[in-house]
Design a protein around this motif. Structure first.
Motif, PDB file in Angstrom:
ATOM      1  N   VAL A 153       0.963  -1.202  -0.278  1.00 53.40           N
ATOM      2  CA  VAL A 153       0.186  -0.129   0.388  1.00 53.40           C
ATOM      3  C   VAL A 153       0.889   1.487   0.028  1.00 53.40           C
ATOM      4  CG1 VAL A 153      -1.612   1.189   1.200  1.00 53.40           C
ATOM      5  CG2 VAL A 153      -1.777  -0.890   1.055  1.00 53.40           C
ATOM      6  N   SER A 154       1.515   1.504   0.910  1.00 51.63           N
ATOM      7  CA  SER A 154       3.014   2.316   1.173  1.00 51.63           C
ATOM      8  C   SER A 154       3.755   2.336  -0.322  1.00 51.63           C
ATOM      9  CB  SER A 154       3.810   1.927   1.437  1.00 51.63           C
ATOM     10  OG  SER A 154       3.571   2.399   3.208  1.00 51.63           O
ATOM     11  N   MET A 155       3.878   1.624  -0.936  1.00 55.05           N
ATOM     12  CA  MET A 155       4.509   1.705  -2.299  1.00 55.05           C
ATOM     13  C   MET A 155       3.484   2.521  -3.489  1.00 55.05           C
ATOM     14  SD  MET A 155       7.866  -1.127  -2.039  1.00 55.05           S
ATOM     15  CE  MET A 155       6.609  -2.932  -2.352  1.00 55.05           C
ATOM     16  N   SER A 156       2.578   1.722  -3.603  1.00 59.03           N
ATOM     17  CA  SER A 156       1.159   2.217  -4.434  1.00 59.03           C
ATOM     18  C   SER A 156       1.079   3.443  -4.225  1.00 59.03           C
ATOM     19  CB  SER A 156       0.534   1.329  -4.137  1.00 59.03           C
ATOM     20  OG  SER A 156      -0.961   1.561  -3.323  1.00 59.03           O
ATOM     21  N   ILE A 157       1.517   4.583  -3.270  1.00 61.89           N
ATOM     22  CA  ILE A 157       0.405   5.505  -3.185  1.00 61.89           C
ATOM     23  C   ILE A 157       0.720   6.769  -3.801  1.00 61.89           C
ATOM     24  CG2 ILE A 157       0.232   7.658  -1.231  1.00 61.89           C
ATOM     25  CD1 ILE A 157      -0.078   4.868   0.603  1.00 61.89           C
ATOM     26  N   PRO A 158       2.376   7.109  -3.811  1.00 61.37           N
ATOM     27  CA  PRO A 158       2.854   7.771  -4.992  1.00 61.37           C
ATOM     28  C   PRO A 158       2.428   8.715  -6.487  1.00 61.37           C
ATOM     29  CG  PRO A 158       4.938   6.680  -3.370  1.00 61.37           C
ATOM     30  CD  PRO A 158       3.628   6.053  -3.548  1.00 61.37           C
ATOM     31  N   ALA A 159       1.900   7.217  -6.518  1.00 59.65           N
ATOM     32  CA  ALA A 159       1.674   7.259  -7.972  1.00 59.65           C
ATOM     33  C   ALA A 159       0.029   7.060  -8.042  1.00 59.65           C
ATOM     34  CB  ALA A 159       1.786   5.273  -8.806  1.00 59.65           C
ATOM     35  N   GLU A 160      -1.001   6.776  -7.020  1.00 56.73           N
ATOM     36  CA  GLU A 160      -2.104   7.228  -6.852  1.00 56.73           C
ATOM     37  C   GLU A 160      -2.270   8.731  -6.899  1.00 56.73           C
ATOM     38  OE1 GLU A 160      -4.499   4.220  -3.828  1.00 56.73           O
ATOM     39  OE2 GLU A 160      -3.345   2.966  -4.815  1.00 56.73           O
ATOM     40  N   VAL A 161      -1.050   9.600  -6.194  1.00 55.74           N
ATOM     41  CA  VAL A 161      -0.691  10.662  -5.713  1.00 55.74           C
ATOM     42  C   VAL A 161      -0.863  11.946  -6.806  1.00 55.74           C
ATOM     43  CG1 VAL A 161       0.278  12.755  -4.605  1.00 55.74           C
ATOM     44  CG2 VAL A 161      -1.048  10.386  -2.500  1.00 55.74           C
ATOM     45  N   SER A 162       0.719  10.658  -7.919  1.00 50.55           N
ATOM     46  CA  SER A 162       0.316  11.913  -8.747  1.00 50.55           C
ATOM     47  C   SER A 162      -0.480  11.866  -9.450  1.00 50.55           C
ATOM     48  CB  SER A 162       2.009  11.175  -9.631  1.00 50.55           C
ATOM     49  OG  SER A 162       2.257  12.069 -10.033  1.00 50.55           O
TER      50      SER A 162
ATOM     51  N   ASP B 206     -16.792  16.883  -6.526  1.00 46.47           N
ATOM     52  CA  ASP B 206     -17.451  16.101  -5.366  1.00 46.47           C
ATOM     53  C   ASP B 206     -17.210  14.896  -6.144  1.00 46.47           C
ATOM     54  OD1 ASP B 206     -19.529  18.068  -5.121  1.00 46.47           O
ATOM     55  OD2 ASP B 206     -21.287  16.985  -5.525  1.00 46.47           O
ATOM     56  N   GLN B 207     -16.523  14.366  -7.471  1.00 45.94           N
ATOM     57  CA  GLN B 207     -16.226  13.264  -8.251  1.00 45.94           C
ATOM     58  C   GLN B 207     -14.581  13.571  -7.618  1.00 45.94           C
ATOM     59  OE1 GLN B 207     -16.456  12.278 -12.481  1.00 45.94           O
ATOM     60  NE2 GLN B 207     -14.801  10.128 -12.023  1.00 45.94           N
ATOM     61  N   SER B 208     -14.118  14.027  -7.329  1.00 47.67           N
ATOM     62  CA  SER B 208     -12.718  14.587  -7.609  1.00 47.67           C
ATOM     63  C   SER B 208     -12.574  14.546  -5.912  1.00 47.67           C
ATOM     64  CB  SER B 208     -12.659  16.102  -7.742  1.00 47.67           C
ATOM     65  OG  SER B 208     -10.831  16.227  -7.157  1.00 47.67           O
ATOM     66  N   ARG B 209     -13.284  15.611  -5.267  1.00 51.57           N
ATOM     67  CA  ARG B 209     -13.727  14.493  -3.359  1.00 51.57           C
ATOM     68  C   ARG B 209     -13.473  13.616  -3.276  1.00 51.57           C
ATOM     69  NH1 ARG B 209     -14.701  18.036   1.214  1.00 51.57           N
ATOM     70  NH2 ARG B 209     -15.436  16.834   2.682  1.00 51.57           N
ATOM     71  N   GLN B 210     -14.349  12.671  -3.310  1.00 50.58           N
ATOM     72  CA  GLN B 210     -14.441  11.209  -4.025  1.00 50.58           C
ATOM     73  C   GLN B 210     -13.235  10.015  -3.520  1.00 50.58           C
ATOM     74  OE1 GLN B 210     -17.361   9.730  -2.199  1.00 50.58           O
ATOM     75  NE2 GLN B 210     -15.446   8.150  -1.922  1.00 50.58           N
ATOM     76  N   GLU B 211     -12.530  10.916  -5.144  1.00 51.63           N
ATOM     77  CA  GLU B 211     -11.111  10.429  -4.893  1.00 51.63           C
ATOM     78  C   GLU B 211     -10.474  10.630  -4.652  1.00 51.63           C
ATOM     79  OE1 GLU B 211     -10.272  11.390  -9.083  1.00 51.63           O
ATOM     80  OE2 GLU B 211     -11.809  10.899 -10.194  1.00 51.63           O
ATOM     81  N   PHE B 212     -10.206  12.309  -3.263  1.00 55.33           N
ATOM     82  CA  PHE B 212      -9.319  12.247  -2.805  1.00 55.33           C
ATOM     83  C   PHE B 212      -9.736  11.862  -1.447  1.00 55.33           C
ATOM     84  CE2 PHE B 212      -7.490  15.782   0.061  1.00 55.33           C
ATOM     85  CZ  PHE B 212      -5.431  15.429  -0.715  1.00 55.33           C
ATOM     86  N   GLU B 213     -10.734  11.195  -1.021  1.00 54.65           N
ATOM     87  CA  GLU B 213     -11.342  10.387  -0.065  1.00 54.65           C
ATOM     88  C   GLU B 213     -10.675   9.395  -0.386  1.00 54.65           C
ATOM     89  OE1 GLU B 213     -15.745  11.120   0.988  1.00 54.65           O
ATOM     90  OE2 GLU B 213     -15.532  13.628   0.880  1.00 54.65           O
ATOM     91  N   ASP B 214     -10.934   8.876  -1.326  1.00 58.51           N
ATOM     92  CA  ASP B 214     -10.371   7.044  -1.301  1.00 58.51           C
ATOM     93  C   ASP B 214      -9.141   7.253  -0.603  1.00 58.51           C
ATOM     94  OD1 ASP B 214     -13.156   6.196  -1.691  1.00 58.51           O
ATOM     95  OD2 ASP B 214     -13.016   6.606  -3.844  1.00 58.51           O
ATOM     96  N   LEU B 215      -8.222   8.496  -2.047  1.00 59.30           N
ATOM     97  CA  LEU B 215      -6.610   8.330  -1.503  1.00 59.30           C
ATOM     98  C   LEU B 215      -6.212   8.105   0.034  1.00 59.30           C
ATOM     99  CD1 LEU B 215      -4.420   7.973  -3.000  1.00 59.30           C
ATOM    100  CD2 LEU B 215      -4.483  10.712  -2.836  1.00 59.30           C
ATOM    101  N   GLY B 216      -7.110   8.511   0.776  1.00 59.86           N
ATOM    102  CA  GLY B 216      -6.714   9.155   2.143  1.00 59.86           C
ATOM    103  C   GLY B 216      -6.827   7.835   3.239  1.00 59.86           C
ATOM    104  N   ILE B 217      -8.187   6.784   2.186  1.00 60.33           N
ATOM    105  CA  ILE B 217      -8.108   5.786   3.646  1.00 60.33           C
ATOM    106  C   ILE B 217      -6.570   5.325   2.778  1.00 60.33           C
ATOM    107  CG2 ILE B 217      -9.731   3.595   3.044  1.00 60.33           C
ATOM    108  CD1 ILE B 217     -11.699   5.408   2.154  1.00 60.33           C
ATOM    109  N   ARG B 218      -6.326   5.295   1.757  1.00 65.72           N
ATOM    110  CA  ARG B 218      -5.719   4.144   1.869  1.00 65.72           C
ATOM    111  C   ARG B 218      -4.399   4.788   2.419  1.00 65.72           C
ATOM    112  NH1 ARG B 218      -7.884   3.644  -2.970  1.00 65.72           N
ATOM    113  NH2 ARG B 218      -7.652   5.347  -4.222  1.00 65.72           N
ATOM    114  N   ILE B 219      -3.849   6.535   2.066  1.00 62.78           N
ATOM    115  CA  ILE B 219      -2.768   6.618   2.799  1.00 62.78           C
ATOM    116  C   ILE B 219      -2.971   6.055   4.694  1.00 62.78           C
ATOM    117  CG2 ILE B 219      -2.114   8.921   3.923  1.00 62.78           C
ATOM    118  CD1 ILE B 219      -2.863   9.922   0.939  1.00 62.78           C
TER     119      ILE B 219
END
Length: 195
Positions: free
Chosen positions: A59-68, A177-190
């Protein structure tokens, strides 16, 4: 010895003579075979379970690509708002909107840099304490970024909202709203990586 019937011995069916006793060597072999099968099946199941559940390191290693990816998508969305509706704004409103876009980029850039540090520590098998500290730092940066994104959207709405038609406003709200949902999902993984 007569081989005309099947008698079930030890769970395996094989011909045995009538009135004969089971061969103890065959029984031992059957038990060994059964134990081997159980251990192979057990290893296969534990491997499948391990592959199915993502590890904290993966999970840690996949996060930078998701953030980018998220950073690029958000910047593209905000730039499209600026290019599509910027001509409807006053010079001070355009300056303010441009400043908000730059601020979002800076915050997400910081989140990306910190997530790459965390991923590098995970990839190089650094001590768990360092990995956890880096993941916690990323989670705190995310929380700050999420709070800032809410504040920036509240600043952006009065600037651009009155300049949009009803359908443009609905489309922009849907995109945000869609962008916010994607950001929340990213936060869950972080936050998963920080546990």
């Amino acid at each position: 010895m007569v081989w005309d019937c099947y008698v079930c011995e030890g769970g395996l069916r094989e011909p045995v003579g009538k009135n004969s006793r089971p061969n103890e060597m065959k029984q031992t072999w059957r038990i060994s075979l059964a134990a081997a099968l159980i251990s192979v099946i057990g290893l296969g199941l534990s491997t499948a379970v391990a592959q199915a559940a993502p590890t904290q390191t993966s999970v840690s290693m996949s996060i930078p690509a998701e953030v980018s990816t998220f950073r690029l998508n958000v910047l593209a969305l905000l730039q499209s708002f600026y290019s599509n509706y910027g001509n409807r704004l006053s010079q001070s409103e355009r300056t303010q909107m441009s400043g908000l876009i730059n601020q979002v980029d800076q915050v997400l850039g910081t989140l990306y840099r910190q997530s790459t540090v965390s991923a590098k520590l995970a990839r190089t098998n650094a001590p768990q304490v360092k990995q956890r500290q880096a993941a916690t730092t990323v989670a705190k940066t995310y929380d700050t970024a999420f709070a800032n994104s809410d504040a920036n959207m509240k600043k952006l709405q009065p600037i651009i909202g009155p300049k949009l038609s009803f359908f443009e406003a609905l489309s922009a709200k849907s995109d945000l709203d869609q962008s916010r949902q994607e950001f929340e999902d990213l936060g869950i993984r972080i936050h998963q990586a920080a546990r």
